[in-house]
Motif scaffolding. Structure first.
Motif, PDB file in Angstrom:
ATOM      1  N   ILE A 182       0.863  -1.178   0.000  1.00  0.00           N
ATOM      2  CA  ILE A 182       0.000   0.000   0.000  1.00  0.00           C
ATOM      3  C   ILE A 182       0.904   1.234   0.000  1.00  0.00           C
ATOM      4  CG2 ILE A 182      -1.854   1.206   1.187  1.00  0.00           C
ATOM      5  CD1 ILE A 182      -2.435  -1.570   2.572  1.00  0.00           C
ATOM      6  N   PRO A 183       1.123   1.856  -1.179  1.00  0.00           N
ATOM      7  CA  PRO A 183       1.998   3.025  -1.261  1.00  0.00           C
ATOM      8  C   PRO A 183       1.454   4.182  -0.433  1.00  0.00           C
ATOM      9  CG  PRO A 183       1.478   2.167  -3.444  1.00  0.00           C
ATOM     10  CD  PRO A 183       0.575   1.484  -2.473  1.00  0.00           C
ATOM     11  N   THR A 201       7.059   4.868  -7.476  1.00  0.00           N
ATOM     12  CA  THR A 201       7.642   4.809  -6.137  1.00  0.00           C
ATOM     13  C   THR A 201       7.135   5.975  -5.305  1.00  0.00           C
ATOM     14  OG1 THR A 201       9.645   3.817  -7.054  1.00  0.00           O
ATOM     15  CG2 THR A 201       9.816   4.740  -4.843  1.00  0.00           C
ATOM     16  N   TYR A 202       6.708   5.680  -4.088  1.00  0.00           N
ATOM     17  CA  TYR A 202       6.235   6.685  -3.140  1.00  0.00           C
ATOM     18  C   TYR A 202       7.181   6.727  -1.946  1.00  0.00           C
ATOM     19  CZ  TYR A 202       1.946   6.950  -5.831  1.00  0.00           C
ATOM     20  OH  TYR A 202       1.045   7.152  -6.830  1.00  0.00           O
ATOM     21  N   ASP A 203       6.975   7.709  -1.037  1.00  0.00           N
ATOM     22  CA  ASP A 203       7.844   7.862   0.135  1.00  0.00           C
ATOM     23  C   ASP A 203       8.049   6.550   0.884  1.00  0.00           C
ATOM     24  OD1 ASP A 203       8.471  10.592   0.003  1.00  0.00           O
ATOM     25  OD2 ASP A 203       6.643  11.154   1.063  1.00  0.00           O
ATOM     26  N   LEU A 240       3.364   0.568   3.034  1.00  0.00           N
ATOM     27  CA  LEU A 240       2.847  -0.257   4.114  1.00  0.00           C
ATOM     28  C   LEU A 240       2.691  -1.656   3.537  1.00  0.00           C
ATOM     29  CD1 LEU A 240       1.610  -0.712   6.915  1.00  0.00           C
ATOM     30  CD2 LEU A 240      -0.577   0.058   5.970  1.00  0.00           C
ATOM     31  N   LEU A 241       3.350  -2.643   4.126  1.00  0.00           N
ATOM     32  CA  LEU A 241       3.313  -4.020   3.642  1.00  0.00           C
ATOM     33  C   LEU A 241       2.506  -4.861   4.625  1.00  0.00           C
ATOM     34  CD1 LEU A 241       7.086  -4.300   2.704  1.00  0.00           C
ATOM     35  CD2 LEU A 241       5.181  -3.791   1.180  1.00  0.00           C
ATOM     36  N   LEU A 242       1.473  -5.499   4.110  1.00  0.00           N
ATOM     37  CA  LEU A 242       0.638  -6.375   4.924  1.00  0.00           C
ATOM     38  C   LEU A 242       0.833  -7.804   4.450  1.00  0.00           C
ATOM     39  CD1 LEU A 242      -2.726  -4.366   4.900  1.00  0.00           C
ATOM     40  CD2 LEU A 242      -0.858  -4.226   6.547  1.00  0.00           C
ATOM     41  N   GLU A 243       1.271  -8.664   5.342  1.00  0.00           N
ATOM     42  CA  GLU A 243       1.428 -10.088   5.034  1.00  0.00           C
ATOM     43  C   GLU A 243       0.120 -10.781   5.390  1.00  0.00           C
ATOM     44  OE1 GLU A 243       3.116 -13.274   3.378  1.00  0.00           O
ATOM     45  OE2 GLU A 243       4.093 -11.312   3.515  1.00  0.00           O
ATOM     46  N   VAL A 244      -0.468 -11.454   4.402  1.00  0.00           N
ATOM     47  CA  VAL A 244      -1.779 -12.075   4.561  1.00  0.00           C
ATOM     48  C   VAL A 244      -1.666 -13.578   4.345  1.00  0.00           C
ATOM     49  CG1 VAL A 244      -4.148 -12.118   3.680  1.00  0.00           C
ATOM     50  CG2 VAL A 244      -2.874  -9.967   3.693  1.00  0.00           C
ATOM     51  N   GLN A 245      -2.270 -14.348   5.240  1.00  0.00           N
ATOM     52  CA  GLN A 245      -2.332 -15.806   5.096  1.00  0.00           C
ATOM     53  C   GLN A 245      -3.789 -16.235   5.208  1.00  0.00           C
ATOM     54  OE1 GLN A 245       0.303 -17.676   7.899  1.00  0.00           O
ATOM     55  NE2 GLN A 245       2.135 -16.885   6.905  1.00  0.00           N
ATOM     56  N   SER A 246      -4.295 -16.826   4.150  1.00  0.00           N
ATOM     57  CA  SER A 246      -5.698 -17.284   4.106  1.00  0.00           C
ATOM     58  C   SER A 246      -6.677 -16.190   4.510  1.00  0.00           C
ATOM     59  CB  SER A 246      -5.881 -18.526   4.976  1.00  0.00           C
ATOM     60  OG  SER A 246      -5.056 -19.577   4.522  1.00  0.00           O
ATOM     61  N   SER A 296       1.014  -9.968   9.694  1.00  0.00           N
ATOM     62  CA  SER A 296       2.060  -9.023  10.078  1.00  0.00           C
ATOM     63  C   SER A 296       1.951  -7.766   9.237  1.00  0.00           C
ATOM     64  CB  SER A 296       3.456  -9.638   9.949  1.00  0.00           C
ATOM     65  OG  SER A 296       3.790  -9.846   8.594  1.00  0.00           O
ATOM     66  N   LYS A 297       2.512  -6.680   9.798  1.00  0.00           N
ATOM     67  CA  LYS A 297       2.558  -5.384   9.127  1.00  0.00           C
ATOM     68  C   LYS A 297       3.981  -4.869   9.223  1.00  0.00           C
ATOM     69  CE  LYS A 297      -2.022  -4.283  10.891  1.00  0.00           C
ATOM     70  NZ  LYS A 297      -2.814  -3.374  11.730  1.00  0.00           N
ATOM     71  N   SER A 298       4.447  -4.228   8.158  1.00  0.00           N
ATOM     72  CA  SER A 298       5.768  -3.606   8.191  1.00  0.00           C
ATOM     73  C   SER A 298       5.768  -2.387   7.283  1.00  0.00           C
ATOM     74  CB  SER A 298       6.862  -4.600   7.780  1.00  0.00           C
ATOM     75  OG  SER A 298       6.667  -5.045   6.457  1.00  0.00           O
ATOM     76  N   VAL A 299       6.793  -1.565   7.429  1.00  0.00           N
ATOM     77  CA  VAL A 299       6.943  -0.351   6.631  1.00  0.00           C
ATOM     78  C   VAL A 299       8.270  -0.422   5.909  1.00  0.00           C
ATOM     79  CG1 VAL A 299       7.222   2.153   6.737  1.00  0.00           C
ATOM     80  CG2 VAL A 299       5.530   1.032   8.177  1.00  0.00           C
TER      81      VAL A 299
END
Length: 63
Positions: free
Chosen positions: A12-13, A28-30, A33-39, A44-47
């Motif tokens: 999510i930019p 490319t944005y600043d 937001l990375l969301l790890e999804v399982q089923s 987890s969330k990371s930047v």
């Protein structure tokens, strides 16, 4: 919406646009937001902070 069929990373930019790419989702944005999804469940969330590398395209300048 619950998406049990999906597993993977959602990008999510966020922030200002640093580098525009006309095709697809390559801009490319600043930061992302990375969301790890399982089923369908966010596990987890990371930047990720992004930078734009200097290019050699300035060689054409007459000065």
């Amino acid at each position: 919406m619950f998406a049990q069929w999906y597993s993977g990373t959602l990008r999510i930019p966020q922030g200002e646009l640093l580098d525009y790419v006309h095709m697809g989702y390559g801009s490319t944005y600043d930061w992302d937001l990375l969301l790890e999804v399982q089923s369908g469940v966010v596990v987890s969330k990371s930047v990720r902070f992004n930078e734009v590398e200097a290019s050699d395209d300035d060689d054409w300048l007459p000065f």
